[in-house]
Design an enzyme around this catalytic site. Structure first.
Site, PDB file in Angstrom:
ATOM      1  N   ARG A 184       3.639  -5.275   5.736  1.00  0.00           N
ATOM      2  CA  ARG A 184       4.250  -3.954   5.588  1.00  0.00           C
ATOM      3  C   ARG A 184       4.037  -3.405   4.184  1.00  0.00           C
ATOM      4  O   ARG A 184       4.973  -2.968   3.521  1.00  0.00           O
ATOM      5  CB  ARG A 184       5.736  -4.011   5.921  1.00  0.00           C
ATOM      6  CG  ARG A 184       6.011  -4.300   7.377  1.00  0.00           C
ATOM      7  CD  ARG A 184       7.477  -4.193   7.710  1.00  0.00           C
ATOM      8  NE  ARG A 184       7.723  -4.422   9.129  1.00  0.00           N
ATOM      9  CZ  ARG A 184       8.924  -4.386   9.696  1.00  0.00           C
ATOM     10  NH1 ARG A 184       9.990  -4.123   8.964  1.00  0.00           N
ATOM     11  NH2 ARG A 184       9.065  -4.603  10.985  1.00  0.00           N
ATOM     12  N   ALA A 185       2.792  -3.401   3.786  1.00  0.00           N
ATOM     13  CA  ALA A 185       2.501  -3.015   2.404  1.00  0.00           C
ATOM     14  C   ALA A 185       1.506  -1.856   2.333  1.00  0.00           C
ATOM     15  O   ALA A 185       0.458  -1.982   1.719  1.00  0.00           O
ATOM     16  CB  ALA A 185       1.951  -4.242   1.653  1.00  0.00           C
TER      17      ALA A 185
END
Length: 386
Positions: free
Chosen positions: A251-252
């Site tokens: 989730r970057a």
């Protein structure tokens, strides 16, 4: 005594204002504006100043530690085989603070309560760290309920129950607008470094921040924090520029959802992704994503496969032709994205992204050569580097 007080006052005045001004989608954000800068003298005063409705320039000149101020909870947390037990992993996992445990088992846990309830930031605030001294420990910040015009600069937010998923979020945006998040460091967080709620985050610039994922407790079981940025708002415009994301694993960022009327435009420019032991970009539906001049070093998955089929629109600028094709709608040649020791980069050139971006060309920030990204970003991103 008077000399010492005067020296302290003058030292604070050296750092008494926000440095620079936001570019990109948060351009025009002024925070506390011309309000007299002041450093709070107690936790209670800090909370009052951050949450009230008065324009303020709040100086963070020390470590403000909220751990233990609201007590602790001892109870049961959920242990999941894949994220908590971590058989064969290189770090401890994270247990889950939640009221269900399907597929897992209950374990005893103890967590700090302060991290679960962020400080609600009022409108027209500048929260500014002094030198490299500004630390908020054990509690996050949240802009919501229509509040807007907020600057968060040069602050280290850290130690929000890092051993537990749902242990706390560092920065939350939910029904907000005009927020500039700049030159901060975020580390040792239970859940998201930055998260939007279901309401709009509005016009946001996230620039020159260090997202430090090194941890002893990882849902990826690899010593790298998983929950980095989750962007889901209803009507959001993000400039994401000059940030250093290292030792994270997922989730970057993640952006987009089909659970709401989410509409997100994301311009990612000159960011440095380093030592990512999972995925960087994960793009869902209802998103338009323009990526240029980003550097991925030792990143397992720079862009997930699901990003290509989830319905979002992407312009990934991976070829000379794609870079040149920006010129017809945007008026400039995009900068290509570079990989070093990383997984494959996916080539997508959805024309809808350029069409969308052309409607607000004045909010598209400039880029510098991608080869310069590692050195420039590491030198500039994070606290004490204004």
């Amino acid at each position: 005594m008077k000399t010492a007080v005067l020296s302290l006052f003058l030292a604070l005045q050296t750092y008494a204002r926000v440095t620079g001004s936001p570019s990109g989608f948060a351009a025009g954000t002024t925070g506390g504006g011309s309000a007299t800068p002041a450093a709070p003298s107690s936790l209670d005063e800090l909370v009052q100043w951050i949450t009230d409705d008065k324009p303020r320039v709040i100086l963070i000149d020390r470590t403000w530690d909220f751990i233990g101020t609201e007590g602790t909870t001892t109870g049961k947390c959920c242990s999941m085989p894949s994220t908590t037990v971590c058989s064969g992993g290189t770090s401890k996992g994270q247990a889950w603070i939640q009221d269900h445990c399907d597929g897992g088992s209950w374990v005893s846990c103890k967590y700090d309560n302060a991290a679960l309830t962020p400080l609600d930031v009022g409108s027209n605030k500048s929260i500014v760290g002094v030198g490299n001294k500004g630390v908020i420990k054990g509690k996050g910040l949240r802009v919501r309920n229509g509040n807007k015009n907020v600057i968060i600069q040069n602050i280290h937010i850290t130690n929000l129950n890092p051993q537990y998923v749902w242990g706390g979020d560092a920065i939350t945006l939910d029904n907000a607008d005009k927020v500039w998040i700049d030159h901060n460091k975020i580390s040792l967080i239970g859940r998201q470094f930055i998260v939007s709620g279901w309401g709009k985050a509005g016009h946001v610039t996230i620039s020159n921040n260090e997202f430090d994922g090194r941890t002893s407790w990882s849902a990826g079981c690899n010593g790298k924090h998983y929950w980095t940025l989750l962007l889901l708002g209803e009507q959001d415009y993000y400039t994401f520029q000059g940030n250093w994301l290292h030792d994270v694993s997922g989730r970057a960022p993640h952006m987009g959802t089909d659970h709401t009327k989410s509409q997100i435009f994301f311009h990612g420019v000159n960011n440095y992704f380093q030592n990512v032991g999972g995925h960087a970009f994960d793009v869902d539906t209802n998103t338009w994503v323009l990526l240029e001049g980003n550097y991925f070093e030792n990143v397992n998955t720079p862009l997930t496969d699901t990003s290509l089929r989830a319905g979002g629109k992407l312009y990934t600028t991976s070829t000379v032709a794609a870079a040149g094709a920006c010129q017809d709608k945007l008026g400039y040649i995009c900068e290509w994205n570079r990989l070093a020791g990383s997984g494959a980069w996916k080539d997508r050139t959805d024309a809808d992204v350029k069409t969308k971006a052309a409607a607000f060309k004045s909010s598209l920030v400039g880029h510098y050569p991608v080869a310069d990204v590692p050195a420039k970003v590491v030198a500039n991103a994070g606290v004490g580097k204004l």
